[in-house]
Scaffold this motif. Structure first.
Motif, PDB file in Angstrom:
ATOM      1  N   CYS A 157      27.150   4.539   7.884  1.00 55.24           N
ATOM      2  CA  CYS A 157      28.612   4.488   7.855  1.00 55.24           C
ATOM      3  C   CYS A 157      29.216   5.530   8.790  1.00 55.24           C
ATOM      4  CB  CYS A 157      29.154   4.663   6.446  1.00 55.24           C
ATOM      5  SG  CYS A 157      30.909   4.244   6.401  1.00 55.24           S
ATOM      6  N   LEU A 158      28.525   6.651   8.980  1.00 60.81           N
ATOM      7  CA  LEU A 158      28.995   7.621   9.961  1.00 60.81           C
ATOM      8  C   LEU A 158      29.026   6.979  11.344  1.00 60.81           C
ATOM      9  CD1 LEU A 158      29.875  10.507  10.651  1.00 60.81           C
ATOM     10  CD2 LEU A 158      27.437  11.056  10.943  1.00 60.81           C
ATOM     11  N   MET A 159      27.982   6.210  11.680  1.00 58.83           N
ATOM     12  CA  MET A 159      27.946   5.529  12.976  1.00 58.83           C
ATOM     13  C   MET A 159      29.030   4.455  13.046  1.00 58.83           C
ATOM     14  SD  MET A 159      25.613   7.298  14.269  1.00 58.83           S
ATOM     15  CE  MET A 159      25.657   8.634  13.074  1.00 58.83           C
ATOM     16  N   GLN A 160      29.176   3.693  11.974  1.00 54.55           N
ATOM     17  CA  GLN A 160      30.196   2.647  11.923  1.00 54.55           C
ATOM     18  C   GLN A 160      31.594   3.266  12.094  1.00 54.55           C
ATOM     19  OE1 GLN A 160      31.013   0.680   8.137  1.00 54.55           O
ATOM     20  NE2 GLN A 160      30.864  -1.301   9.186  1.00 54.55           N
ATOM     21  N   SER A 161      31.841   4.374  11.428  1.00 48.98           N
ATOM     22  CA  SER A 161      33.145   5.033  11.512  1.00 48.98           C
ATOM     23  C   SER A 161      33.402   5.600  12.906  1.00 48.98           C
ATOM     24  CB  SER A 161      33.245   6.145  10.469  1.00 48.98           C
ATOM     25  OG  SER A 161      33.214   5.601   9.178  1.00 48.98           O
ATOM     26  N   ALA A 162      32.372   6.163  13.518  1.00 53.66           N
ATOM     27  CA  ALA A 162      32.532   6.708  14.868  1.00 53.66           C
ATOM     28  C   ALA A 162      32.902   5.603  15.850  1.00 53.66           C
ATOM     29  CB  ALA A 162      31.242   7.406  15.309  1.00 53.66           C
ATOM     30  N   TYR A 163      32.204   4.485  15.766  1.00 54.18           N
ATOM     31  CA  TYR A 163      32.525   3.377  16.664  1.00 54.18           C
ATOM     32  C   TYR A 163      33.882   2.763  16.336  1.00 54.18           C
ATOM     33  CZ  TYR A 163      28.576   3.243  19.749  1.00 54.18           C
ATOM     34  OH  TYR A 163      27.685   3.550  20.748  1.00 54.18           O
ATOM     35  N   ALA A 164      34.233   2.688  15.061  1.00 53.85           N
ATOM     36  CA  ALA A 164      35.549   2.156  14.687  1.00 53.85           C
ATOM     37  C   ALA A 164      36.668   3.012  15.280  1.00 53.85           C
ATOM     38  CB  ALA A 164      35.677   2.077  13.172  1.00 53.85           C
ATOM     39  N   SER A 165      36.451   4.328  15.338  1.00 51.70           N
ATOM     40  CA  SER A 165      37.481   5.199  15.909  1.00 51.70           C
ATOM     41  C   SER A 165      37.677   4.935  17.401  1.00 51.70           C
ATOM     42  CB  SER A 165      37.143   6.669  15.665  1.00 51.70           C
ATOM     43  OG  SER A 165      36.062   7.081  16.457  1.00 51.70           O
ATOM     44  N   ALA A 166      36.662   4.319  18.030  1.00 52.07           N
ATOM     45  CA  ALA A 166      36.773   3.940  19.443  1.00 52.07           C
ATOM     46  C   ALA A 166      37.146   2.468  19.609  1.00 52.07           C
ATOM     47  CB  ALA A 166      35.449   4.224  20.151  1.00 52.07           C
ATOM     48  N   GLY A 167      37.445   1.793  18.489  1.00 51.91           N
ATOM     49  CA  GLY A 167      37.898   0.413  18.546  1.00 51.91           C
ATOM     50  C   GLY A 167      36.798  -0.632  18.559  1.00 51.91           C
ATOM     51  N   LEU A 168      35.572  -0.260  18.197  1.00 52.48           N
ATOM     52  CA  LEU A 168      34.454  -1.198  18.197  1.00 52.48           C
ATOM     53  C   LEU A 168      33.910  -1.363  16.786  1.00 52.48           C
ATOM     54  CD1 LEU A 168      32.377  -2.917  19.787  1.00 52.48           C
ATOM     55  CD2 LEU A 168      31.041  -0.844  20.078  1.00 52.48           C
ATOM     56  N   SER A 169      33.808  -2.591  16.348  1.00 47.72           N
ATOM     57  CA  SER A 169      33.288  -2.889  15.013  1.00 47.72           C
ATOM     58  C   SER A 169      31.787  -3.154  15.100  1.00 47.72           C
ATOM     59  CB  SER A 169      34.006  -4.119  14.452  1.00 47.72           C
ATOM     60  OG  SER A 169      33.477  -4.471  13.200  1.00 47.72           O
ATOM     61  N   ILE A 170      30.999  -2.390  14.322  1.00 46.39           N
ATOM     62  CA  ILE A 170      29.557  -2.614  14.253  1.00 46.39           C
ATOM     63  C   ILE A 170      29.181  -2.839  12.792  1.00 46.39           C
ATOM     64  CG2 ILE A 170      29.151  -1.227  16.331  1.00 46.39           C
ATOM     65  CD1 ILE A 170      27.945   0.961  14.518  1.00 46.39           C
ATOM     66  N   PRO A 171      28.005  -3.406  12.521  1.00 45.16           N
ATOM     67  CA  PRO A 171      27.593  -3.660  11.132  1.00 45.16           C
ATOM     68  C   PRO A 171      27.498  -2.387  10.294  1.00 45.16           C
ATOM     69  CG  PRO A 171      26.230  -4.912  12.652  1.00 45.16           C
ATOM     70  CD  PRO A 171      27.053  -3.957  13.484  1.00 45.16           C
ATOM     71  N   ARG A 172      27.409  -2.552   8.988  1.00 40.82           N
ATOM     72  CA  ARG A 172      27.460  -1.438   8.045  1.00 40.82           C
ATOM     73  C   ARG A 172      26.145  -0.683   7.877  1.00 40.82           C
ATOM     74  NH1 ARG A 172      26.818   2.340   5.424  1.00 40.82           N
ATOM     75  NH2 ARG A 172      27.569   2.856   3.358  1.00 40.82           N
ATOM     76  N   THR A 173      25.000  -1.362   7.777  1.00 39.21           N
ATOM     77  CA  THR A 173      23.754  -0.678   7.447  1.00 39.21           C
ATOM     78  C   THR A 173      22.916  -0.407   8.699  1.00 39.21           C
ATOM     79  OG1 THR A 173      22.471  -2.696   7.129  1.00 39.21           O
ATOM     80  CG2 THR A 173      23.693  -1.839   5.203  1.00 39.21           C
ATOM     81  N   SER A 174      22.009   0.548   8.592  1.00 41.18           N
ATOM     82  CA  SER A 174      21.138   0.857   9.731  1.00 41.18           C
ATOM     83  C   SER A 174      20.289  -0.352  10.120  1.00 41.18           C
ATOM     84  CB  SER A 174      20.251   2.070   9.442  1.00 41.18           C
ATOM     85  OG  SER A 174      19.466   1.874   8.295  1.00 41.18           O
ATOM     86  N   GLN A 175      19.819  -1.111   9.136  1.00 41.17           N
ATOM     87  CA  GLN A 175      19.020  -2.303   9.431  1.00 41.17           C
ATOM     88  C   GLN A 175      19.846  -3.334  10.198  1.00 41.17           C
ATOM     89  OE1 GLN A 175      19.395  -1.095   6.261  1.00 41.17           O
ATOM     90  NE2 GLN A 175      17.376  -0.369   5.690  1.00 41.17           N
ATOM     91  N   ALA A 176      21.076  -3.568   9.760  1.00 27.61           N
ATOM     92  CA  ALA A 176      21.949  -4.539  10.424  1.00 27.61           C
ATOM     93  C   ALA A 176      22.380  -4.038  11.802  1.00 27.61           C
ATOM     94  CB  ALA A 176      23.165  -4.847   9.555  1.00 27.61           C
ATOM     95  N   GLN A 177      22.623  -2.746  11.936  1.00 29.72           N
ATOM     96  CA  GLN A 177      22.997  -2.181  13.235  1.00 29.72           C
ATOM     97  C   GLN A 177      21.851  -2.350  14.233  1.00 29.72           C
ATOM     98  OE1 GLN A 177      24.128   1.857  12.262  1.00 29.72           O
ATOM     99  NE2 GLN A 177      26.023   1.200  11.271  1.00 29.72           N
ATOM    100  N   TYR A 178      20.622  -2.108  13.787  1.00 27.00           N
ATOM    101  CA  TYR A 178      19.467  -2.243  14.673  1.00 27.00           C
ATOM    102  C   TYR A 178      19.277  -3.694  15.107  1.00 27.00           C
ATOM    103  CZ  TYR A 178      14.757  -1.462  16.495  1.00 27.00           C
ATOM    104  OH  TYR A 178      13.650  -1.387  17.305  1.00 27.00           O
TER     105      TYR A 178
END
Length: 114
Positions: A19-40
């Motif tokens: 979620c830290l990664m998801q939040s960082a990307y959201a602050s830059a306007g990019l939506s990424i998946p929630r979990t590390s497995q889904a992000q990978y």
């Protein structure tokens, strides 16, 4: 940096790693998946030799394989990352080079991202 890790926490007072990664990307306007497995799985995956600041770095999950990375951090350069490591640790800067990452992704290169 300095905020506490809490499993499944979505911020802003505490975070888990993904979620830290998801939040960082959201602050830059990019939506990424929630979990590390889904992000990978969402990727796109890149070779370790091409890692640059903003890329995500993954570590084995409880099964110890690439199939389900259990931890993710954000590359900041020079072999360092920002991570929400685990219970008892604040969000911190740490080395990833001595921790045997299983892979890297570059969310900004995902299809459809401008």
């Amino acid at each position: 940096l300095g905020k506490p890790y809490l499993w499944a926490a979505t911020g802003p007072d505490s975070f888990d790693c993904s979620c830290l990664m998801q939040s960082a990307y959201a602050s830059a306007g990019l939506s990424i998946p929630r979990t590390s497995q889904a992000q990978y799985a969402w990727g796109p995956q890149i070779p370790a030799t091409q890692a640059q600041p903003g890329d995500l770095v993954y570590f084995p999950g409880s099964d110890g394989t690439v199939a389900a990375p259990g931890h993710v951090g954000m590359v900041i350069g020079h072999g360092l990352m920002i991570e929400a490591y685990g219970s008892g640790y604040a969000i911190r800067i740490a080395s990833y080079t001595n921790r045997n990452p299983v892979g890297f992704t570059r969310p900004t290169a995902h299809a459809g991202v401008s």
